[in-house]
Design a protein around this motif. Structure first.
Motif, PDB file in Angstrom:
ATOM      1  N   ASP A 142      40.425 -13.921  16.155  1.00 21.01           N
ATOM      2  CA  ASP A 142      39.574 -13.219  15.209  1.00 21.01           C
ATOM      3  C   ASP A 142      39.783 -11.712  15.311  1.00 21.01           C
TER       4      ASP A 142
ATOM      5  N   PHE B 215      34.043 -17.249   8.105  1.00 21.01           N
ATOM      6  CA  PHE B 215      33.159 -16.706   9.137  1.00 21.01           C
ATOM      7  C   PHE B 215      33.172 -17.655  10.316  1.00 21.01           C
TER       8      PHE B 215
ATOM      9  N   LEU C  62      35.074  -6.909   6.196  1.00 20.40           N
ATOM     10  CA  LEU C  62      34.662  -7.569   7.442  1.00 20.40           C
ATOM     11  C   LEU C  62      35.324  -6.970   8.675  1.00 20.40           C
ATOM     12  N   SER C  63      36.594  -6.560   8.516  1.00 22.83           N
ATOM     13  CA  SER C  63      37.303  -6.040   9.685  1.00 22.83           C
ATOM     14  C   SER C  63      36.566  -4.816  10.236  1.00 22.83           C
TER      15      SER C  63
ATOM     16  N   THR D  65      33.225  -4.070   9.689  1.00 27.19           N
ATOM     17  CA  THR D  65      31.885  -4.372  10.197  1.00 27.19           C
ATOM     18  C   THR D  65      31.976  -5.094  11.538  1.00 27.19           C
ATOM     19  N   ARG D  66      33.014  -5.912  11.690  1.00 32.02           N
ATOM     20  CA  ARG D  66      33.179  -6.589  12.981  1.00 32.02           C
ATOM     21  C   ARG D  66      33.436  -5.568  14.080  1.00 32.02           C
ATOM     22  N   ARG D  67      34.286  -4.602  13.795  1.00 29.88           N
ATOM     23  CA  ARG D  67      34.582  -3.577  14.797  1.00 29.88           C
ATOM     24  C   ARG D  67      33.315  -2.806  15.151  1.00 29.88           C
TER      25      ARG D  67
ATOM     26  N   ARG E 293      30.958  -4.802  17.224  1.00 25.08           N
ATOM     27  CA  ARG E 293      31.387  -4.895  18.631  1.00 25.08           C
ATOM     28  C   ARG E 293      31.079  -3.595  19.371  1.00 25.08           C
TER      29      ARG E 293
END
Lengths: 346, 47
Positions: A123, A210, A319-320, A322-324, A327
């Protein structure tokens, strides 16, 4: 062609979990799965070095690992970096992904790895790397190495890479131009007809996927818990010091609420292009409920409120990104010893 | 995936934990109710 290969302590034959704290070790030539890989890559190719590191050390000291690994890869004059395959081993996958990404971006050599789609490394790195889909079972080692070798040759000789389904890698989310015989309208009608007839069809739109994220365990004792407030409603101090964008934000900010019991509209503004901010502008507690959380803190319902709240703008964001940011925010919360977060979302 | 019982429904997009139409006292009560519900949710195991 010279290859540097990365293995964890287990596949490197240096031990199991008891050796997970092991630092990076270097071996000349191929080790373990690297031997088969070298054969599969052909007689012109040589695994010059094998890097082996303990799983825990690799994730806990990722920056140090990357720095020393890059130095070794560079010194070995590698044309290609290969890590794994990692299957479902999460720490191994995270290290393999981080090293491949570093080799690719900093040394500008191709880098590939292999892991299961469910590996957390997939992911995290599938958008930056070609990750061969290894499946979950290490019993498939031979087959996975063959596919890695085949793909490695393609990458090294600049051959055209096919679609994820054709070349067996985890989808990267790339969109590529292609000449086709039929117009979009014709293709669409064909698909509708196929669907109506119950025939197989392949959509050209890949919906975002997701992964399931396990729910964290409950907070055992709220009265002793350290709570943090987070919002994606774009509340920032006047002047927006971190220049958080109102849409597709790439940044988030952390703002002091030490000794403050109530947020005042005159000190804040909203950087968010997706909702009418007039109510929150009048009273920011309508977004970040500081006033009542302070009351609850004084009444002993919660242990302590964190001295800072975190804010970004959650609008039209890939998404890339918001995921970062998620984290990064989670890392900060961990560092501060936060037990619970209330995230208010517009 | 957005699901599970750790999501508490707020009072709408533009004022998640507020209500400009209510009196300040009522509004604060509403906000407190929502925060208490969130805390309660945090202290329960997920389903």
């Amino acid at each position: 062609m010279r290859v540097v290969h990365y293995l964890n302590q287990f596949f490197g034959g240096l031990g199991g979990e008891e050796q997970a704290g092991m630092l990076l070790e270097i071996r000349e030539g191929a080790i373990g799965p690297g031997k088969r890989l070298e054969q599969l890559l052909g007689s012109e190719t040589q695994v010059a070095l094998t890097l082996i590191c303990g799983d825990n050390y690799a994730v806990e000291h990722q920056d140090e690992l990357i720095a020393s690994a890059l130095e070794k890869i560079r010194a070995a004059g590698a044309d290609l970096f290969i890590a794994g395959p990692c299957f479902l081993a999460g720490r191994y996958g995270l290290a393999a992904g981080a090293l491949c990404k570093a080799a690719q971006s900093q040394l500008e050599i191709p880098a590939i790895t292999a892991m299961a789609r469910e590996n957390p490394g997939a992911d995290l790195y599938r958008e930056s790397l070609y990750i061969i889909d290894s499946g979950e079972s290490a019993a498939k080692m031979g087959e996975v190495l063959a596919r890695m070798a085949c793909f490695a040759r393609k990458v090294s000789f600049n051959q055209e890479i096919g679609s994820p389904a054709e070349d067996g890698y985890i989808p990267r989310g790339l969109i590529r131009d292609q000449f086709v015989e039929k117009t979009a309208a014709e293709r669409l009608v064909d698909m509708v007809i196929a669907k109506a007839k119950g025939q197989p069809l392949e959509s050209e739109m890949v919906p975002a996927t997701f992964e399931r994220i396990p729910m964290p365990p409950r907070v055992k004792d709220l009265k002793r818990a350290k709570l943090m407030l987070v919002t994606d409603g774009g509340l920032v101090p006047k002047g927006n010091p971190d220049k958080i964008q109102g849409a597709a934000a790439t940044r988030w900010g952390s703002y002091s609420i030490k000794d403050c019991d109530d947020l005042k509209g005159e000190h804040y503004e909203i950087s968010h292009g997706g909702y009418d901010p007039q109510f929150v502008r009048q009273d920011p507690d309508r977004l970040v409920p500081l006033d009542v959380v302070r009351e609850l803190e004084k009444e002993g319902m919660i242990g302590k409120l964190c001295d800072e709240f975190i804010s970004t703008s959650g609008l039209a964001n890939p998404l890339s990104n918001t995921r970062r940011m998620g984290r990064e925010i989670a890392d900060k919360a961990k560092r501060l010893g936060i037990d619970a977060i209330i995230l208010t979302s517009t | 995936m957005v699901s599970g019982n750790r999501v508490v429904l707020g009072n709408g997009i533009v004022q998640v934990v507020g209500d400009a139409n209510a009196s300040p006292e009522e509004e604060k009560k509403l906000r407190r109710r929502l925060v208490e519900k969130a805390l309660e949710t945090l202290s329960k195991d997920s389903e």
